[in-house]
Design a protein around this motif. Structure first.
Motif, PDB file in Angstrom:
ATOM      1  N   THR A  90       0.804  -1.157  -0.078  1.00 33.42           N
ATOM      2  CA  THR A  90      -0.018   0.022   0.044  1.00 33.42           C
ATOM      3  C   THR A  90       0.928   1.201   0.073  1.00 33.42           C
ATOM      4  O   THR A  90       0.476   2.176  -0.583  1.00 33.42           O
ATOM      5  N   TRP A  91       2.026   1.143   0.710  1.00 37.06           N
ATOM      6  CA  TRP A  91       3.047   2.257   0.432  1.00 37.06           C
ATOM      7  C   TRP A  91       3.403   2.573  -1.007  1.00 37.06           C
ATOM      8  O   TRP A  91       3.597   3.735  -1.309  1.00 37.06           O
ATOM      9  N   ARG A  92       3.589   1.409  -1.528  1.00 35.12           N
ATOM     10  CA  ARG A  92       4.162   1.740  -2.865  1.00 35.12           C
ATOM     11  C   ARG A  92       3.059   2.116  -3.793  1.00 35.12           C
ATOM     12  O   ARG A  92       3.195   3.094  -4.660  1.00 35.12           O
ATOM     13  N   SER A  93       1.789   1.486  -3.883  1.00 39.55           N
ATOM     14  CA  SER A  93       0.610   1.986  -4.738  1.00 39.55           C
ATOM     15  C   SER A  93       0.389   3.288  -4.445  1.00 39.55           C
ATOM     16  O   SER A  93      -0.027   4.120  -5.247  1.00 39.55           O
ATOM     17  N   GLY A  94       0.426   4.020  -3.163  1.00 35.95           N
ATOM     18  CA  GLY A  94       0.047   5.084  -2.785  1.00 35.95           C
ATOM     19  C   GLY A  94       1.247   6.037  -2.813  1.00 35.95           C
ATOM     20  O   GLY A  94       1.079   7.299  -2.491  1.00 35.95           O
ATOM     21  N   LYS A  95       2.373   5.626  -3.237  1.00 31.54           N
ATOM     22  CA  LYS A  95       3.722   6.329  -3.324  1.00 31.54           C
ATOM     23  C   LYS A  95       3.988   7.269  -2.000  1.00 31.54           C
ATOM     24  O   LYS A  95       3.991   8.392  -1.954  1.00 31.54           O
ATOM     25  N   VAL A  96       3.747   6.611  -1.097  1.00 33.48           N
ATOM     26  CA  VAL A  96       4.023   7.207   0.414  1.00 33.48           C
ATOM     27  C   VAL A  96       5.210   7.268   0.826  1.00 33.48           C
ATOM     28  O   VAL A  96       6.324   6.504   0.250  1.00 33.48           O
ATOM     29  N   ALA A  97       5.477   8.720   1.428  1.00 38.29           N
ATOM     30  CA  ALA A  97       6.716   9.192   1.900  1.00 38.29           C
ATOM     31  C   ALA A  97       6.980   8.513   3.365  1.00 38.29           C
ATOM     32  O   ALA A  97       6.126   8.684   4.088  1.00 38.29           O
ATOM     33  N   ARG A  98       8.226   8.286   3.645  1.00 35.32           N
ATOM     34  CA  ARG A  98       8.738   7.914   4.919  1.00 35.32           C
ATOM     35  C   ARG A  98       7.988   9.003   6.134  1.00 35.32           C
ATOM     36  O   ARG A  98       7.715   8.579   7.146  1.00 35.32           O
ATOM     37  N   ALA A  99       8.164  10.123   5.855  1.00 34.94           N
ATOM     38  CA  ALA A  99       7.702  11.263   6.645  1.00 34.94           C
ATOM     39  C   ALA A  99       6.196  11.092   7.102  1.00 34.94           C
ATOM     40  O   ALA A  99       5.725  11.381   8.186  1.00 34.94           O
ATOM     41  N   SER A 100       5.392  10.787   5.906  1.00 31.14           N
ATOM     42  CA  SER A 100       4.075  10.707   6.143  1.00 31.14           C
ATOM     43  C   SER A 100       3.782   9.332   7.178  1.00 31.14           C
ATOM     44  O   SER A 100       2.876   9.264   8.099  1.00 31.14           O
ATOM     45  N   VAL A 101       4.424   8.358   6.954  1.00 31.29           N
ATOM     46  CA  VAL A 101       4.474   7.078   7.827  1.00 31.29           C
ATOM     47  C   VAL A 101       4.672   7.574   9.275  1.00 31.29           C
ATOM     48  O   VAL A 101       4.075   7.391  10.146  1.00 31.29           O
ATOM     49  N   GLU A 102       5.966   8.347   9.370  1.00 33.63           N
ATOM     50  CA  GLU A 102       6.348   8.689  10.686  1.00 33.63           C
ATOM     51  C   GLU A 102       5.288   9.567  11.391  1.00 33.63           C
ATOM     52  O   GLU A 102       5.163   9.435  12.617  1.00 33.63           O
ATOM     53  N   LYS A 103       4.877  10.443  10.505  1.00 31.98           N
ATOM     54  CA  LYS A 103       3.679  11.257  11.306  1.00 31.98           C
ATOM     55  C   LYS A 103       2.628  10.438  11.788  1.00 31.98           C
ATOM     56  O   LYS A 103       2.089  10.690  12.752  1.00 31.98           O
ATOM     57  N   ARG A 104       1.977   9.549  10.914  1.00 33.31           N
ATOM     58  CA  ARG A 104       0.871   8.769  10.958  1.00 33.31           C
ATOM     59  C   ARG A 104       1.057   7.869  12.499  1.00 33.31           C
ATOM     60  O   ARG A 104       0.142   7.841  13.097  1.00 33.31           O
ATOM     61  N   ILE A 105       2.119   7.496  12.609  1.00 29.91           N
ATOM     62  CA  ILE A 105       2.464   6.634  13.744  1.00 29.91           C
ATOM     63  C   ILE A 105       2.969   7.324  14.982  1.00 29.91           C
ATOM     64  O   ILE A 105       3.634   6.679  15.913  1.00 29.91           O
ATOM     65  N   SER A 106       3.029   8.560  14.873  1.00 32.27           N
ATOM     66  CA  SER A 106       3.615   9.351  16.003  1.00 32.27           C
ATOM     67  C   SER A 106       2.968   9.007  17.316  1.00 32.27           C
ATOM     68  O   SER A 106       3.775   8.872  18.534  1.00 32.27           O
ATOM     69  N   VAL A 107       1.708   8.479  17.281  1.00 36.09           N
ATOM     70  CA  VAL A 107       0.913   8.235  18.702  1.00 36.09           C
ATOM     71  C   VAL A 107       1.803   7.039  19.195  1.00 36.09           C
ATOM     72  O   VAL A 107       1.822   6.808  20.427  1.00 36.09           O
ATOM     73  N   ILE A 108       2.369   6.133  18.357  1.00 36.56           N
ATOM     74  CA  ILE A 108       2.925   4.988  18.634  1.00 36.56           C
ATOM     75  C   ILE A 108       4.350   5.275  19.426  1.00 36.56           C
ATOM     76  O   ILE A 108       4.649   4.582  20.334  1.00 36.56           O
ATOM     77  N   ARG A 109       5.121   6.375  18.936  1.00 39.04           N
ATOM     78  CA  ARG A 109       6.300   6.811  19.185  1.00 39.04           C
ATOM     79  C   ARG A 109       6.096   7.150  20.712  1.00 39.04           C
ATOM     80  O   ARG A 109       6.787   6.930  21.626  1.00 39.04           O
ATOM     81  N   GLU A 110       4.793   8.095  20.910  1.00 36.00           N
ATOM     82  CA  GLU A 110       4.725   8.548  22.281  1.00 36.00           C
ATOM     83  C   GLU A 110       4.289   7.340  23.272  1.00 36.00           C
ATOM     84  O   GLU A 110       4.564   7.361  24.488  1.00 36.00           O
ATOM     85  N   PHE A 111       3.268   6.498  22.814  1.00 37.87           N
ATOM     86  CA  PHE A 111       2.442   5.607  23.627  1.00 37.87           C
ATOM     87  C   PHE A 111       3.046   4.244  23.820  1.00 37.87           C
ATOM     88  O   PHE A 111       2.759   3.573  24.848  1.00 37.87           O
TER      89      PHE A 111
END
Lengths: 204, 204
Positions: free
Chosen positions: B160-181
């Motif tokens: 899904t990352w490939r088909s959506g041409k997703v950037a690393r920074a977008s994933v990191e932003k999306r999972i920032s709640v995991i970094r915190e919690f």
């Protein structure tokens, strides 16, 4: 690369938890006899487990004894996990149900041993409690587990009853836990059984 | 016969509960961008909701604050119900996410008004709590909601990352709640992000 290559968190416990999480995705591939209400295709175990969990949240007021809904919902989402190893057995397949308990016990040994021991025991405990149908939580979870495919049958012109040539008495036996534990819901089912027999969906 | 014909229990409250139960079966028809781990097809909302509920039961030890797992599991199974009316919006679709909150609020009004009022409020409350990500239960549920598709991506060659041409920074932003919690789980994810960039699945 294989699944193992991604599971090197340097924490063996977390690796096992993630691997188990990945493995249970196979529930999406275990088909039940029940049709989706849309009639488009058969339902899978993941969908069924989710559906009864939400149902359980809505129908507690009809339970004959108080239930712990947080536990019931947990029971609902894990109650069919052993089918990953044992497969689904159609409730009205008399032949197929011979040896089911033993098959599922072996499946549980295999499946739950992949988890850290405390968590394998925790999930196995919920599954065994569900299966024994003795506690209020387990009786209630068993009720929604039987009510859900009943509702699907009623709304898909008796699809699974017809294809399995199911008799009224078999359905009544299967849902007897609802007669005992959710009598008001049972009255609605009784009326629908009458109608299903009249429609020729269930043999009399 | 239509769905209504079967819902005459002489108890209007039960009728509404059964009708709602039947309607939410449409979650099986709402496709996400995420692939099943088998790679066979896209996952649907019912499967996703079930999967994160079980995951939540397994990973509480990594949560930064204590959580009430019974509430979290209930939150997991209802957190995407509004998509029955609003549809699924891909997390990395910037354009599609404009107006999402408003679309979902309208969807919630429509969907939950079909339930008896107390139950509509109860489920809506869980959904709003999940969405706000402020309480420990909601943060934890949000973590598993983001960890699950991450795991699927990692195990399907970044589909899904490939088909959506997703950037690393977008994933990191999306999972920032995991970094915190869930910092320990985040460390495992970080290593996998490095690998995904190296594999060309995420743009750097």
């Amino acid at each position: 690369m294989g699944i193992q290559d991604y599971l090197e968190s340097k924490n063996e416990r977390l690796d096992r938890q993630l691997l188990f999480t990945a493995e249970i995705d196979r529930m999406t591939d275990i088909l039940r006899q029940t049709m989706l209400i849309s009639g488009k295709r058969r339902e899978n175990d993941a969908e069924h487990s989710w559906h009864i969990a939400v149902m359980a949240m809505l129908l507690t007021e009809y339970a004959a004894e108080p239930v712990d809904i947080g536990r019931v919902v947990r029971m609902c989402v894990v109650h069919d996990l052993v089918e990953i190893e044992a497969g689904d057995t159609f409730a009205y397949d008399t032949q197929g149900n011979i040896g089911k308990a033993e098959r599922e016990r072996i499946a549980a040994d295999k499946l739950f041993s992949r988890l850290p021991e405390d968590q394998g025991s925790m999930i196995r405990g919920l599954w065994e409690e569900f299966d024994a149908m003795e506690t209020p939580d387990a009786k209630y979870a068993a009720c929604v587990d039987r009510l859900q495919p009943f509702l699907h049958n009623v709304l898909t012109d008796g699809h699974t009853w017809r294809s399995g040539k199911v008799a009224r008495a078999s359905v009544e036996k299967r849902i007897s836990v609802i007669r005992e534990f959710m009598p008001e819901v049972y009255r609605w089912m009784e009326a629908n059984i009458e109608q299903a027999v009249e429609n020729g969906w269930l043999s009399p």
